[in-house]
Design a protein around this motif. Structure first.
Motif, PDB file in Angstrom:
ATOM      1  N   LEU A  94      38.475  51.098  -0.856  1.00  0.00           N
ATOM      2  CA  LEU A  94      39.666  51.576  -1.743  1.00  0.00           C
ATOM      3  C   LEU A  94      39.276  51.448  -3.200  1.00  0.00           C
ATOM      4  N   ASP A  95      39.233  52.458  -3.820  1.00  0.00           N
ATOM      5  CA  ASP A  95      38.922  52.476  -5.156  1.00  0.00           C
ATOM      6  C   ASP A  95      40.378  52.413  -5.976  1.00  0.00           C
ATOM      7  N   ARG A  96      41.553  52.703  -5.439  1.00  0.00           N
ATOM      8  CA  ARG A  96      42.644  52.478  -6.332  1.00  0.00           C
ATOM      9  C   ARG A  96      43.950  52.723  -5.362  1.00  0.00           C
ATOM     10  N   GLY A  97      44.824  51.760  -5.641  1.00  0.00           N
ATOM     11  CA  GLY A  97      46.004  51.696  -4.761  1.00  0.00           C
ATOM     12  C   GLY A  97      45.820  50.628  -3.761  1.00  0.00           C
ATOM     13  N   SER A  98      46.710  50.665  -2.638  1.00  0.00           N
ATOM     14  CA  SER A  98      46.496  49.832  -1.447  1.00  0.00           C
ATOM     15  C   SER A  98      46.680  50.396   0.020  1.00  0.00           C
ATOM     16  N   LEU A  99      46.207  49.722   0.870  1.00  0.00           N
ATOM     17  CA  LEU A  99      45.872  50.464   2.129  1.00  0.00           C
ATOM     18  C   LEU A  99      46.106  49.476   3.283  1.00  0.00           C
ATOM     19  N   HIS A 100      46.958  49.847   4.285  1.00  0.00           N
ATOM     20  CA  HIS A 100      47.137  48.969   5.509  1.00  0.00           C
ATOM     21  C   HIS A 100      46.249  49.384   6.736  1.00  0.00           C
ATOM     22  N   VAL A 101      45.518  48.899   7.186  1.00  0.00           N
ATOM     23  CA  VAL A 101      44.812  49.323   8.547  1.00  0.00           C
ATOM     24  C   VAL A 101      44.842  48.553   9.604  1.00  0.00           C
ATOM     25  N   GLU A 102      45.024  49.103  10.845  1.00  0.00           N
ATOM     26  CA  GLU A 102      45.302  48.564  12.328  1.00  0.00           C
ATOM     27  C   GLU A 102      44.209  48.808  13.297  1.00  0.00           C
ATOM     28  N   GLN A 103      43.448  48.324  13.785  1.00  0.00           N
ATOM     29  CA  GLN A 103      42.492  48.578  14.577  1.00  0.00           C
ATOM     30  C   GLN A 103      41.839  47.410  15.466  1.00  0.00           C
TER      31      GLN A 103
END
Length: 341
Positions: A94-103
């Protein structure tokens, strides 16, 4: 769907919403993301302001750079069952921003600068709440040399957080993604191999393995041979004798290595060729070619033998598989990937 501008040399595909009318951007961006990251259920904002995707080959890997607006992408069991992309994993920075991952029963929120892995063989959901930039390397699940249970333990987490190697990897892999299309083929293959080794080391570190331990030499040799086979599937001279000669070993020793997989060398080669033919016949790249031409390209010299083997493996003849694929509503979405490594 065509790319919206000329693809630069060394780049496999380039999509951008720049220059498109506002009314057409949302549909274009949805299609571009689906083509790049496989069949997914997607939620996009009503208006897409900006989106760019660039994919390049790096040896046996695919490098992908994405910049865009908020969205959610979910890969469900239904979509997995109807696609042939499950052989791959994605290593994403992830270079920029935010992220939510589910697995794999985990839910993790990631911040810029973190690296994580997700597996296309199992359901996954990615939620990006703001404008973002990511760099990804896509590689075969087998290339990592991990067991199924080990692979499940490294998904959907900030991999390498807090370790020296973990801090080194995001900028390094980000640079590789940016420069992937500029390497000559041999150099690209060498760099890709080094990148996979570093990812393997990072995974082993997370799994708590003693990195001083020597990997099982037979298993590592087998992985190298399997990679060689996959790189040379179109060569009709690919025989156990030729493979053994290339790897400076006896044919008997080669057969013993493949016994570790519960198969034979010839059966392994045929299965990998059948998988490539299945992918070609079910995808857009094979629609303008005859079934015999596809089979011949992937190393089959006898059309009848190919048809019998295909039906015995998949339960459909090559023609039935192609006709079914052409009428499948999911076939518009596929991975832009090199032939399976």
């Amino acid at each position: 769907m065509e790319t919206s501008e000329t693809v630069p040399e060394g780049v496999a595909a380039h999509y951008t919403t720049e220059g498109l009318p506002v009314s057409g951007r949302r549909a274009y961006w949805r299609e571009a993301l689906s083509r790049t990251f496989g069949p997914v259920d997607m939620k996009l904002p009503d208006e897409v302001e900006h989106g760019t995707i660039r994919t390049s080959l790096l040896g046996r890997l695919q490098a992908v750079t994405v910049e865009g607006d908020p969205h959610q992408a979910q890969r469900t069991r239904r979509l997995i069952a109807r696609s042939d992309d499950e052989e791959f994993v994605v290593v994403k920075i992830l270079d920029r921003g935010s992220l939510h991952v589910e697995q794999d029963t985990r839910e993790t929120r990631l911040r810029a600068g973190q690296l994580f892995v997700y597996d296309l063989a199992r359901p996954v959901r990615l939620t990006v709440p703001e404008r973002f930039s990511t760099k990804s390397l896509v590689l075969s699940r087998r290339a990592l040399g991990l067991t199924e249970s080990d692979l499940r333990r490294i998904t959907a987490i900030p991999l390498g957080a807090g370790s020296p190697l973990g801090r080194l990897m995001p900028p390094l892999l980000s640079h590789l993604a940016d420069s992937a299309g500029s390497y000559r083929p041999k150099a690209g293959a060498l760099v890709a191999g080094r990148a996979v080794s570093l990812i393997q080391t990072l995974a082993e570190e997370h799994l708590g393995r003693d990195l001083r331990d020597t990997p099982d030499p037979s298993r590592m040799t087998l992985l190298r041979i399997q990679a060689h086979v996959d790189e040379n599937l179109t060569d009709r001279g690919l025989t156990p004798e030729a493979i053994a000669r290339h790897h400076h070993m006896s044919v008997r020793h080669l057969h013993k290595l493949f016994e570790l997989e519960g198969t034979t060398v010839r059966r392994w080669i045929q299965q990998r060729r059948l998988e490539q033919c299945r992918r070609a016949l079910g995808g857009r790249q094979g629609r303008g070619r005859s079934i015999a031409a596809v089979a011949h390209h992937w190393g089959f010299t006898n059309a009848s033998h190919f048809s019998r083997s295909f039906k015995a493996t998949y339960g459909l003849s090559p023609r039935e598989w192609r006709n079914t694929s052409l009428h499948s509503p999911q076939k518009h979405a596929h991975w832009i990937l090199p032939a399976h490594p």
